[in-house]
Design an enzyme around this catalytic site. Structure first.
Site, short mmCIF file in Angstrom:
data_model
loop_
_atom_site.label_atom_id
_atom_site.label_comp_id
_atom_site.label_asym_id
_atom_site.label_seq_id
_atom_site.Cartn_x
_atom_site.Cartn_y
_atom_site.Cartn_z
N SER A 72 -4.33 3.59 1.33
CA SER A 72 -3.06 3.31 1.98
C SER A 72 -3.28 3.24 3.49
CB SER A 72 -2.03 4.41 1.67
OG SER A 72 -0.80 4.15 2.30
N HIS B 254 1.84 7.72 -5.33
CA HIS B 254 2.12 7.53 -3.90
C HIS B 254 3.03 6.32 -3.69
CE1 HIS B 254 1.15 5.28 -0.19
NE2 HIS B 254 0.93 6.43 0.40
N ASN B 255 2.70 5.21 -4.34
CA ASN B 255 3.50 4.00 -4.15
C ASN B 255 4.86 4.09 -4.84
OD1 ASN B 255 1.16 3.16 -2.91
ND2 ASN B 255 1.24 1.11 -3.77
N GLU C 75 6.93 5.88 -2.45
CA GLU C 75 7.23 4.93 -1.37
C GLU C 75 8.44 4.05 -1.73
OE1 GLU C 75 5.04 0.91 -0.24
OE2 GLU C 75 3.81 2.66 0.27
#
Length: 301
Positions: free
Chosen positions: A121, A176-177, A180
């Site tokens: 990232s 993580h995404n 997000e």
């Protein structure tokens, strides 16, 4: 440390530059000759093909892939396998599905080729700020690659870590995404409410700048929100169409498989899907149903 980079797009190119600046020897291959020429000027050893790239590297070879997930990764690994030797390393730094990563690792293990997954990232800002990296792979191999991770990270001991065996890196990046997605959706909804409160005539860029400092919702995504609103306060010329590259879908599917409630991430994904339906049949049907049972007026096109 010497390595080969396949895929020199915006992120792969920026990562190559950061490695070159730190003194690593990087050979690279990309389909765009213009991209390679630009990086050659910065010290990249350009290769004319995947085969040429491998020939430029000494054993133990390290090949870092920064290419789109799915079929392109399988095709590239298929080209690499007969060219590599036992103990060589392939790193997948893209957003691959961790289940594909597990499958690929098993195939390569049979040929004694190491596979390391690095959820990465940082985007185009990583060249300046460093990259956040979630690394999956065998302990010995990851330890050998530490100089690369320490160079690419914001600092030698921050922003990256060996999170588990092969597959764990891409799994962690998937989550993580997904997170997000939820954060971005919340920012979008909050700023939309303020935008529609017309009597206050709020300067949304000003509000974003205020929130950037000392606020409990300050973040890099808020920094980017402020930058976008400064450049284009009314967001003119931007279509209300939000794409997704797969990680949110995979996160929601994993949550279902694990019996974990993830309503915010799920709804943020559904909002993205809804943004692409400019001629929503479901919304038309809802309007028709209201007219059927209550005689409510329908807005005509």
């Amino acid at each position: 440390m010497e390595l080969g980079m396949i895929g020199l797009g915006r992120m792969g190119g920026a990562m190559s530059q950061r490695l070159l600046q730190a003194g690593h020897q990087v050979s690279g291959y990309a389909r765009s000759t213009d991209t390679m020429k630009q990086l050659e000027e910065k010290g990249l050893v350009a290769a004319s093909s995947v085969e040429d790239l491998v020939s430029k590297l000494k054993p133990q070879r390290i090949i870092w892939l920064m290419i789109p997930s799915g079929k392109p990764v399988d095709e590239t690994i298929g080209i690499l396998m007969p060219l590599l030797e036992a103990d060589d390393v392939i790193i997948d730094g893209g957003n691959s599905d961790y289940k594909d990563t597990l499958r690929r690792a098993e195939t390569l293990r049979a040929r004694q080729i190491h596979y390391v997954d690095v959820g990465t990232s940082g985007g185009v800002w990583g060249l300046e700020n460093g990259y956040s990296m979630m690394v999956g792979g065998d302990d010995g191999v990851v330890s050998h690659l530490e100089p690369l991770f320490e160079t690419l990270a914001p600092g030698p001991n921050k922003g990256w870590g060996h999170v588990g065996p092969c597959g764990a890196g891409h799994f962690t990046k998937m989550i993580h995404n997904g997170i997000e997605y939820g954060i971005m959706q919340a920012y979008g909804e909050g700023f939309a409410i303020m935008h529609h409160k017309e009597e206050f005539k709020l300067d949304l860029h000003q509000v974003a700048e205020i929130w950037r400092y000392g606020s409990v919702i300050q973040s890099w995504l808020l920094d980017l929100t402020a930058a976008a609103l400064e450049k284009n306060p009314g967001l003119e010329g931007i279509a209300p169409y939000v794409a997704d590259s797969g990680e949110g879908r995979w996160t929601v599917a994993e949550a279902i498989d694990l019996n974990v409630a993830a309503p915010v991430i799920t709804l943020s994904l559904l909002q993205r899907l809804q943004s692409r339906d400019s001629d929503s049949f479901s919304d038309k049907l809802l309007s028709a149903l209201r007219n059927q049972f209550g005689g409510h007026a329908m807005k005509k096109e």
